[in-house]
Design an enzyme around this catalytic site. Sequence first.
Site, PDB file in Angstrom:
ATOM      1  CB  CYS A 152      -0.907   0.006   1.227  1.00 44.13           C
ATOM      2  SG  CYS A 152      -2.110  -1.318   1.277  1.00 44.13           S
ATOM      3  CB  VAL A 156      -0.478   5.522  -0.794  1.00 46.76           C
ATOM      4  CG1 VAL A 156      -0.818   6.934  -0.334  1.00 46.76           C
ATOM      5  CG2 VAL A 156      -1.614   4.574  -0.427  1.00 46.76           C
TER       6      VAL A 156
END
Length: 511
Positions: A152, A156
Amino acid sequence: MAQNVDQIKDHVELFHQPEYQELFKVKKQFEDCHSAEEVARVAEWTKSWEYREKNFAREALTINPAKACQPLGAIFAASGFEGTLPFVHGSQGCVAYFRTHLTRHFKEPFSAVSSSMTEDAAVFGGLQNMIDGLANSYELYKPKMIAMCTTCMAEVIGDDLQAFIKTSKEKGSIPEDFPVPYAHTPSFVGSHITGYDNMLKGILTNLTEGKKTETTNGKWNFIPGFDTYTANNRELRRILDLFGIDHTVLADNSDTFDSPNEGEFVMYQGKTTLEEAADSINAEGTIALQAYSTIKTREYIQKEWNQQATVLRPFGIQGTDQFLQKLSEISGKPIPRELEIERGRTVDAMTDSQAWIHGKSVALYGDPDLVYGLVGFLLELGAEPTHIVVTNSNEVFEAELQALLDSSQYGANAKIWGGKDLWHLRSLMFTEPVDLLIGNSYGKYLWRDTKTPLARIGYPIFDRHHLHRYSTLGYAGALNWLNWIINTILDDLDRNTIIPSKTDISYDLIR
């Protein structure tokens, strides 16, 4: 020293010792919990239809989903290739979780590295982490290929793997011609089967570039998909050898997760060589044993390789029949007598056990392809799938599964709950009880709450050992499924008929 050894206790016994019981008692006071009576009242309410409606109305919360995240599937796919080191571009904590998750299921050490991104990398990007990480991995672990995916954090902030890998090679971290296939695998979308698909496509894209020839190599490619039963790849190879079909398995990690103990640690045990994988672009065709963990890979093969890519699921009787008929077609040979005998034995075993499973209502959960195979097998047994929970579902899968259910009278009472989790399933099982539950280890909590017997099939299985070493593929695999299901029912019968002269009226043992 000996006295200390004698005092070692199993953790189950340890936490029942007086000092720990006192600790738990004080902890409850500190937490200022609700009274035992209030907890019991609310727990009972959660079994009601009223609570079920509230439970199914929730939108912003997931409780115990029946799925994992993309990078886990990605490193699982990478582990099937020769000399391949999975590399996760993200934090150490993430890759540690993936390693332990696989290790706990397979009871095997699993190697994967990370770029060890921290707060600085989250702000300024992880390029330097990758440059250093690739250099260290190449020098320390001597892989033949490094397969990279993301977490993640990297997604991101928008780290570009293709550009970062190119820069790392320019900086001398790894040789220019060293293969570093990659896949963007954000954990906040998709699931482990999505990650498997993305990584497999990335590896095949990298290795097959420029390898297309004018003629085929006469082989057939077989893609197992996210299949955690290590014996399945061996069973697949056995069946293909019986037909004399020259083949490449993309990718075979059976030895990675079920390696022999011969006194020496072998870090890389992926069985699909890089040369085989590179030449897979020239095969006669590709057959995937799962549909929903191979969507992008099959699209890529058909579009870029101009190669047929079909799905056949050799699970249960009918699924195996269809698979063997296809193998007979492509090999030009009849189905071997050995496999016909195996079919007969499995059908005989199903007949022997039909009285215990016929008409039983079943709740089950898991990945789409696993659930599809299990539902088909349950229908063959005359069982009645009732609650079907697939967290990582989609509309195409649900339509396909509904068609399977509609093909049998035993599927009439089934309902597919796509996108739901195991807390939803708890409400279903309390308001509409079933006779049997099938799923992974996380179903233990449902078993404890609802007292519904649990047949452990799927991934992960943490609280039982060695089930992954059995096949679920082919007729032999169907026999294993039957064994696990029927004996779960009989074990539960024993537990419920254990009081002499009260509950043991129906005797199943005579001299």
